[in-house]
Design a protein around this motif. Structure first.
Motif, short mmCIF file in Angstrom:
data_model
loop_
_atom_site.label_atom_id
_atom_site.label_comp_id
_atom_site.label_asym_id
_atom_site.label_seq_id
_atom_site.Cartn_x
_atom_site.Cartn_y
_atom_site.Cartn_z
N LEU A 30 -13.23 -10.21 -42.87
CA LEU A 30 -14.74 -10.58 -43.14
C LEU A 30 -15.68 -9.25 -42.98
O LEU A 30 -15.40 -8.61 -42.07
CB LEU A 30 -15.29 -11.56 -42.36
N SER A 31 -16.68 -9.17 -43.85
CA SER A 31 -17.39 -7.96 -43.67
C SER A 31 -18.98 -8.64 -44.01
O SER A 31 -19.19 -9.28 -44.95
CB SER A 31 -16.96 -6.86 -44.51
N LYS A 32 -19.80 -7.72 -43.65
CA LYS A 32 -21.38 -7.92 -43.75
C LYS A 32 -22.01 -6.43 -43.96
O LYS A 32 -21.77 -5.89 -42.97
CB LYS A 32 -21.87 -8.65 -42.90
N GLU A 33 -22.68 -6.39 -45.06
CA GLU A 33 -23.49 -5.07 -45.21
C GLU A 33 -24.79 -5.23 -44.82
O GLU A 33 -25.47 -6.17 -45.17
CB GLU A 33 -23.74 -4.57 -46.65
N LEU A 34 -25.28 -4.35 -43.68
CA LEU A 34 -26.31 -4.37 -43.08
C LEU A 34 -27.32 -3.13 -43.41
O LEU A 34 -26.75 -1.98 -43.30
CB LEU A 34 -26.17 -4.60 -41.56
N GLY A 35 -28.56 -3.24 -43.60
CA GLY A 35 -29.40 -2.15 -43.96
C GLY A 35 -29.40 -1.93 -45.45
O GLY A 35 -29.16 -2.76 -45.98
N SER A 36 -29.19 -0.53 -45.67
CA SER A 36 -29.33 -0.09 -47.20
C SER A 36 -27.86 -0.47 -47.68
O SER A 36 -26.91 -0.48 -47.13
CB SER A 36 -29.31 1.44 -47.17
N ARG A 37 -27.94 -1.00 -48.88
CA ARG A 37 -26.94 -1.36 -49.76
C ARG A 37 -26.49 -0.32 -50.84
O ARG A 37 -25.79 -0.51 -51.84
CB ARG A 37 -27.46 -2.48 -50.63
N ASN A 38 -26.57 1.14 -50.50
CA ASN A 38 -26.51 1.85 -51.38
C ASN A 38 -24.98 2.18 -51.37
O ASN A 38 -24.12 2.29 -50.36
CB ASN A 38 -27.31 3.39 -50.82
N LYS A 39 -24.36 2.26 -52.57
CA LYS A 39 -22.95 2.31 -52.61
C LYS A 39 -22.42 3.33 -51.92
O LYS A 39 -21.14 3.25 -51.25
CB LYS A 39 -22.39 2.12 -54.02
N VAL A 40 -22.75 4.72 -52.23
CA VAL A 40 -22.21 5.73 -51.20
C VAL A 40 -22.31 5.59 -49.92
O VAL A 40 -21.22 5.88 -49.22
CB VAL A 40 -22.97 6.96 -51.92
N ASN A 41 -23.59 5.32 -49.42
CA ASN A 41 -23.50 5.05 -47.70
C ASN A 41 -23.01 4.08 -47.37
O ASN A 41 -22.44 3.87 -46.28
CB ASN A 41 -25.23 4.72 -47.52
N VAL A 42 -22.71 3.16 -48.18
CA VAL A 42 -21.66 1.79 -47.53
C VAL A 42 -20.34 2.20 -47.69
O VAL A 42 -19.68 1.89 -46.65
CB VAL A 42 -22.07 0.63 -48.51
N ALA A 43 -20.13 2.91 -48.52
CA ALA A 43 -18.39 3.50 -48.48
C ALA A 43 -18.06 4.42 -47.23
O ALA A 43 -17.20 4.03 -46.56
CB ALA A 43 -18.24 4.16 -50.01
N TYR A 44 -19.12 5.23 -47.12
CA TYR A 44 -18.83 6.02 -46.09
C TYR A 44 -19.07 5.18 -44.77
O TYR A 44 -18.51 5.48 -43.56
CB TYR A 44 -20.09 7.03 -45.99
N ALA A 45 -19.96 4.26 -44.52
CA ALA A 45 -19.99 3.38 -43.47
C ALA A 45 -18.75 2.57 -43.17
O ALA A 45 -17.94 2.71 -42.03
CB ALA A 45 -21.08 2.38 -43.50
N VAL A 46 -18.06 2.02 -44.32
CA VAL A 46 -16.66 1.45 -44.18
C VAL A 46 -15.82 2.22 -43.59
O VAL A 46 -14.95 2.06 -42.72
CB VAL A 46 -16.38 0.71 -45.53
N PHE A 47 -15.53 3.52 -44.17
CA PHE A 47 -14.66 4.32 -43.80
C PHE A 47 -14.93 4.98 -42.08
O PHE A 47 -14.05 5.24 -41.54
CB PHE A 47 -14.69 5.63 -44.53
N ASP A 48 -16.10 5.13 -41.59
CA ASP A 48 -16.43 5.15 -40.30
C ASP A 48 -15.94 4.02 -39.50
O ASP A 48 -15.27 4.40 -38.36
CB ASP A 48 -18.06 5.19 -40.25
N GLY A 49 -16.19 2.81 -39.93
CA GLY A 49 -15.46 1.70 -39.14
C GLY A 49 -13.96 1.83 -39.26
O GLY A 49 -13.49 1.51 -38.13
#
Length: 174
Positions: free
Chosen positions: A131-150
């Motif tokens: 399960l996942s939830k995007e919080l804050g900015s929905r910018n695809k590049v930033n979300v991709a980097y955030a997922v990789f960080d996690g």
């Protein structure tokens, strides 16, 4: 870095073990005296569906060249993701810039319930239930980097025990 046919042939041989997914292509333009000039950036995910996944962003004056650059960058930025029974070992929040992504393990049969970017990354990493939830900015590049960080910060119970220097549990209470 130049991309000629010889480099492209070698890159194709190397990437045969990885599946690729292009998440998006962005076009930017700059106006000059003679007219507009376009440049493209491509976000590509590579994965073997067995715990290894990589992400790359390539920029060039033509789309195919940007995609090739992104693939080669993704190959260099591979990470190993601990996958236990088709899911991740624990909850985690990945952060990049103003984007945060909450990743939670899910039971068997749940599937990957996520937005397009986290879903693509999870599927190519071999995660089948999450399960996942995007919080804050929905910018695809930033979300991709955030997922990789996690995913980079995930640890199995065995890894945590080794870091703490604790012995394996014997099963008896004391």
């Amino acid at each position: 870095m130049t991309f000629n046919r010889r480099n492209d042939r070698n890159a194709d041989r190397e990437s045969s073990e990885f599946e690729e997914k292009m998440l998006f292509v962005n076009r930017t333009s700059k106006t000059y005296q003679g007219g507009r000039r376009f440049r493209f950036s491509a976000l590509v995910i590579l994965g073997d569906r067995n715990g290894r996944v990589g992400m790359g962003i390539g920029k060039a004056k033509e789309v195919p060249v940007a995609i090739e650059k992104a693939k080669s960058i993704a190959r260099k930025n591979m990470i190993n993701v601990p996958v236990e029974n088709g899911t991740i070992p624990h909850d985690i929040v990945g952060v990049n810039s103003t984007s945060r992504v909450l990743l939670k393990p899910a039971g068997p049969g749940t599937g990957v319930i996520a937005g397009t970017v986290p879903r693509s990354i999870a599927e190519l990493a071999g995660i089948t239930n999450m399960l996942s939830k995007e919080l804050g900015s929905r910018n695809k590049v930033n979300v991709a980097y955030a997922v990789f960080d996690g995913l980079k910060n995930l640890r199995t119970a065995k890894q945590v025990r080794a870091l703490r220097g604790e012995a394996q549990p014997t099963g008896g209470a004391q």
